[in-house]
Write an enzyme that holds these catalytic residues in place. Sequence first.
Site, PDB file in Angstrom:
ATOM      1  N   ARG A  52      42.720  42.837  33.334  1.00 14.51           N
ATOM      2  CA  ARG A  52      42.547  41.794  34.357  1.00 14.51           C
ATOM      3  C   ARG A  52      41.764  40.573  33.890  1.00 14.51           C
ATOM      4  O   ARG A  52      41.147  39.882  34.687  1.00 14.51           O
ATOM      5  CB  ARG A  52      41.818  42.379  35.585  1.00 14.51           C
ATOM      6  CG  ARG A  52      42.520  43.535  36.244  1.00 14.51           C
ATOM      7  CD  ARG A  52      41.961  43.786  37.617  1.00 14.51           C
ATOM      8  NE  ARG A  52      42.126  42.622  38.450  1.00 14.51           N
ATOM      9  CZ  ARG A  52      41.166  41.779  38.786  1.00 14.51           C
ATOM     10  NH1 ARG A  52      39.934  41.961  38.410  1.00 14.51           N
ATOM     11  NH2 ARG A  52      41.438  40.739  39.542  1.00 14.51           N
ATOM     12  N   GLU A 103      40.549  49.205  40.990  1.00 14.68           N
ATOM     13  CA  GLU A 103      39.981  48.199  40.087  1.00 14.68           C
ATOM     14  C   GLU A 103      38.500  48.443  39.819  1.00 14.68           C
ATOM     15  O   GLU A 103      37.762  48.825  40.735  1.00 14.68           O
ATOM     16  CB  GLU A 103      40.180  46.837  40.769  1.00 14.68           C
ATOM     17  CG  GLU A 103      39.511  45.666  40.080  1.00 14.68           C
ATOM     18  CD  GLU A 103      39.814  44.376  40.827  1.00 14.68           C
ATOM     19  OE1 GLU A 103      40.850  44.292  41.543  1.00 14.68           O
ATOM     20  OE2 GLU A 103      39.004  43.434  40.726  1.00 14.68           O
ATOM     21  N   ASP A 122      39.309  47.569  45.123  1.00 16.63           N
ATOM     22  CA  ASP A 122      38.330  47.189  44.089  1.00 16.63           C
ATOM     23  C   ASP A 122      37.024  47.946  44.345  1.00 16.63           C
ATOM     24  O   ASP A 122      36.394  47.767  45.390  1.00 16.63           O
ATOM     25  CB  ASP A 122      38.090  45.674  44.185  1.00 16.63           C
ATOM     26  CG  ASP A 122      37.264  45.122  43.038  1.00 16.63           C
ATOM     27  OD1 ASP A 122      36.725  45.926  42.243  1.00 16.63           O
ATOM     28  OD2 ASP A 122      37.154  43.878  42.932  1.00 16.63           O
ATOM     29  N   GLU A 170      46.204  38.173  40.906  1.00 20.24           N
ATOM     30  CA  GLU A 170      45.352  38.087  42.097  1.00 20.24           C
ATOM     31  C   GLU A 170      45.438  36.673  42.674  1.00 20.24           C
ATOM     32  O   GLU A 170      45.435  35.690  41.933  1.00 20.24           O
ATOM     33  CB  GLU A 170      43.897  38.388  41.719  1.00 20.24           C
ATOM     34  CG  GLU A 170      42.944  38.348  42.903  1.00 20.24           C
ATOM     35  CD  GLU A 170      41.500  38.673  42.511  1.00 20.24           C
ATOM     36  OE1 GLU A 170      41.184  38.593  41.301  1.00 20.24           O
ATOM     37  OE2 GLU A 170      40.707  39.003  43.396  1.00 20.24           O
ATOM     38  N   GLU A 180      37.850  41.892  34.623  1.00 20.95           N
ATOM     39  CA  GLU A 180      37.522  40.531  35.072  1.00 20.95           C
ATOM     40  C   GLU A 180      36.225  40.018  34.455  1.00 20.95           C
ATOM     41  O   GLU A 180      36.018  38.804  34.397  1.00 20.95           O
ATOM     42  CB  GLU A 180      37.483  40.446  36.603  1.00 20.95           C
ATOM     43  CG  GLU A 180      36.348  41.226  37.239  1.00 20.95           C
ATOM     44  CD  GLU A 180      36.355  41.159  38.757  1.00 20.95           C
ATOM     45  OE1 GLU A 180      37.437  41.284  39.359  1.00 20.95           O
ATOM     46  OE2 GLU A 180      35.283  40.984  39.340  1.00 20.95           O
ATOM     47  N   HIS A 206      34.477  47.583  42.379  1.00 25.87           N
ATOM     48  CA  HIS A 206      33.480  46.610  41.931  1.00 25.87           C
ATOM     49  C   HIS A 206      32.336  47.232  41.124  1.00 25.87           C
ATOM     50  O   HIS A 206      31.161  46.989  41.397  1.00 25.87           O
ATOM     51  CB  HIS A 206      32.948  45.797  43.123  1.00 25.87           C
ATOM     52  CG  HIS A 206      32.749  44.354  42.791  1.00 25.87           C
ATOM     53  ND1 HIS A 206      31.511  43.805  42.642  1.00 25.87           N
ATOM     54  CD2 HIS A 206      33.629  43.366  42.549  1.00 25.87           C
ATOM     55  CE1 HIS A 206      31.628  42.523  42.339  1.00 25.87           C
ATOM     56  NE2 HIS A 206      32.904  42.227  42.267  1.00 25.87           N
ATOM     57  N   TRP A 237      26.100  45.028  41.380  1.00 22.06           N
ATOM     58  CA  TRP A 237      26.728  44.389  42.530  1.00 22.06           C
ATOM     59  C   TRP A 237      28.238  44.484  42.386  1.00 22.06           C
ATOM     60  O   TRP A 237      28.823  44.309  41.371  1.00 22.06           O
ATOM     61  CB  TRP A 237      26.342  42.913  42.676  1.00 22.06           C
ATOM     62  CG  TRP A 237      27.123  42.324  43.825  1.00 22.06           C
ATOM     63  CD1 TRP A 237      26.977  42.635  45.147  1.00 22.06           C
ATOM     64  CD2 TRP A 237      28.200  41.384  43.736  1.00 22.06           C
ATOM     65  NE1 TRP A 237      27.902  41.946  45.891  1.00 22.06           N
ATOM     66  CE2 TRP A 237      28.666  41.176  45.048  1.00 22.06           C
ATOM     67  CE3 TRP A 237      28.809  40.713  42.687  1.00 22.06           C
ATOM     68  CZ2 TRP A 237      29.716  40.319  45.341  1.00 22.06           C
ATOM     69  CZ3 TRP A 237      29.856  39.864  42.972  1.00 22.06           C
ATOM     70  CH2 TRP A 237      30.306  39.665  44.288  1.00 22.06           C
ATOM     71  N   TYR A 283      30.567  44.917  49.210  1.00 17.05           N
ATOM     72  CA  TYR A 283      31.401  44.031  48.422  1.00 17.05           C
ATOM     73  C   TYR A 283      32.783  43.878  49.048  1.00 17.05           C
ATOM     74  O   TYR A 283      33.381  44.871  49.480  1.00 17.05           O
ATOM     75  CB  TYR A 283      31.582  44.557  46.977  1.00 17.05           C
ATOM     76  CG  TYR A 283      32.713  43.840  46.305  1.00 17.05           C
ATOM     77  CD1 TYR A 283      32.523  42.536  45.861  1.00 17.05           C
ATOM     78  CD2 TYR A 283      33.990  44.382  46.241  1.00 17.05           C
ATOM     79  CE1 TYR A 283      33.580  41.814  45.337  1.00 17.05           C
ATOM     80  CE2 TYR A 283      35.046  43.667  45.725  1.00 17.05           C
ATOM     81  CZ  TYR A 283      34.837  42.385  45.274  1.00 17.05           C
ATOM     82  OH  TYR A 283      35.881  41.666  44.784  1.00 17.05           O
ATOM     83  N   ARG A 331      45.288  43.836  48.723  1.00 13.04           N
ATOM     84  CA  ARG A 331      44.065  44.565  48.403  1.00 13.04           C
ATOM     85  C   ARG A 331      43.317  44.815  49.707  1.00 13.04           C
ATOM     86  O   ARG A 331      43.174  43.896  50.513  1.00 13.04           O
ATOM     87  CB  ARG A 331      43.214  43.703  47.453  1.00 13.04           C
ATOM     88  CG  ARG A 331      41.975  44.400  46.965  1.00 13.04           C
ATOM     89  CD  ARG A 331      41.144  43.468  46.095  1.00 13.04           C
ATOM     90  NE  ARG A 331      40.017  42.971  46.853  1.00 13.04           N
ATOM     91  CZ  ARG A 331      38.918  42.455  46.304  1.00 13.04           C
ATOM     92  NH1 ARG A 331      38.825  42.333  44.992  1.00 13.04           N
ATOM     93  NH2 ARG A 331      37.928  42.046  47.047  1.00 13.04           N
TER      94      ARG A 331
HETATM   95  C1  GCO Z   1      37.849  40.048  42.350  1.00 13.47           C
HETATM   96  C2  GCO Z   1      36.416  39.950  41.979  1.00 13.47           C
HETATM   97  C3  GCO Z   1      35.644  38.900  42.664  1.00 13.47           C
HETATM   98  C4  GCO Z   1      34.296  38.724  41.963  1.00 13.47           C
HETATM   99  C5  GCO Z   1      33.962  37.286  41.857  1.00 13.47           C
HETATM  100  C6  GCO Z   1      32.641  37.052  41.158  1.00 13.47           C
HETATM  101  O1  GCO Z   1      38.386  41.119  42.202  1.00 13.47           O
HETATM  102  O2  GCO Z   1      38.398  39.042  42.728  1.00 13.47           O
HETATM  103  O3  GCO Z   1      35.809  41.204  41.969  1.00 13.47           O
HETATM  104  O4  GCO Z   1      35.538  39.112  44.027  1.00 13.47           O
HETATM  105  O5  GCO Z   1      33.296  39.427  42.605  1.00 13.47           O
HETATM  106  O6  GCO Z   1      35.010  36.649  41.197  1.00 13.47           O
HETATM  107  O7  GCO Z   1      32.485  35.727  40.801  1.00 13.47           O
HETATM  108 MG    MG Z   2      37.295  42.558  41.190  1.00 20.28          MG
END
Ligand code: GCO
Ligand code: MG
Length: 402
Positions: free
Chosen positions: A283, A236, A210, A339, A262, A212, A402, A159, A147
């Site tokens: 995920r 992602e 990602d 991951e 997630e 995010h 975020w 991020y 990634r």
């Molecule tokens: C990922 C996630 C993490 C989250 C984190 C928050 O893809 O692994 O986006 O980076 O931000 O798990 O607790």
């Molecule tokens: Mg993520």
Amino acid sequence: MKITDAKVLISSPGRNFVTLKVYTDDGIYGLGDATLNGRELAVAAYLSEHLVPCLIGRDPFQSEDIWQYFYRGAYWRRGPVTMAAIGAIDIALWDIKGKALNTPVYNLLGGKSRTGVMVYGHANGRDIEETIDEVGKYAAMGYRAIRAQSGIPGIPSTYGVAKDKLYYEPAEKGLPPENLWSTEKYLLYVPKLFESLRLKFGDDVHLLHDAHHRLTPIEAARLGKSLEPYHLFWLEDAVTAELQEGFRIVRQHTTTPLALGEVFNTIWDAKTVITEQLIDYIRMATVHSGGITHLKKVASLAEIYHVLTGCHGATDLSPVSLAAALHFDISVNNFGIQEYMLHTKQTDEVFPHTYSFSDGYLHPGDGPGLGVDYDEKLASKFPYERAYLPVNRKLDGTMYNW
Ligand code: GCO
Ligand code: MG
């Protein structure tokens, strides 16, 4: 066999973790992860005040009935706190069953469907040049899937870009840090990153990214389209998915594979995106979606719709969660990728484990149960300290995702 007791253990070896230890009358115990990043004590109290008293005296082999008792039996269902607590119990029960039958948990889930679990590592840098170097390091370590996240010129922090490159940890002690965000700058920069990565590393390595949860559907559609020449393994969390229907727009515009889930907690959170084939990878994490019992059902639903799994595996999921994911991953037919973010040395020492990495794959180990333990004595040296994930604002100060 009967459950005699369950303890909620809170410690901070490298970061905060909540671990559930379930004891039985024949001396076997099982471990579950109950960590919910930045909200740890809510799950700890939910477990010790509300669930553990109802767990004592039950037969740990009845994991399906126990799951239904805590889910269906509660009037207030779903949500991350509830589902992490149920997830911790469920994972601990599978651990107990494996130990009692002297077999790895994957054998109770259908046995091995593959020889190893392909994982992706996290490369990140302050700019494209640094990110290229970091991707090179992961390729040299044997990762087949990487990634890539890069800082963006004109935005002070973003991020996925770590202070400590190898051990990415977004939660910080004290009050939540504030990040700044510009979608315009991001959308212009990311295609350049992947163009450079393909030029440097060729077509073979799997590249992931990602977003995010930071884009609207039409912005995500534009990003997906602009990344098509670089054939990502997945994009992602392009869009926040409270509105699952939003993914219809993204899907109509791009062939870049999409991954999501997630922050999902139940099959209901993923129902539309799976059954309408709006995503390619689901995920959800073992812990945050009610444990192995519920995730198996999500995977079965996904299998019908050509959706593969790609379990969350950030550092805030403890080695217990990671092991549970690996036993799940190696057994289900529609596994996609796992991951894998490295835990710190402190974390690994508190949670000795049998899983191991070689050649881009993780292997859960063949010992009984999950193959993870918890060193309580060592853990007591690392007391819990409140920590928060960052919050995010647009450049003009507007509160954002975020
Ligand atoms: C990922 C996630 C993490 C989250 C984190 C928050 O893809 O692994 O986006 O980076 O931000 O798990 O607790
Ligand atoms: Mg993520």
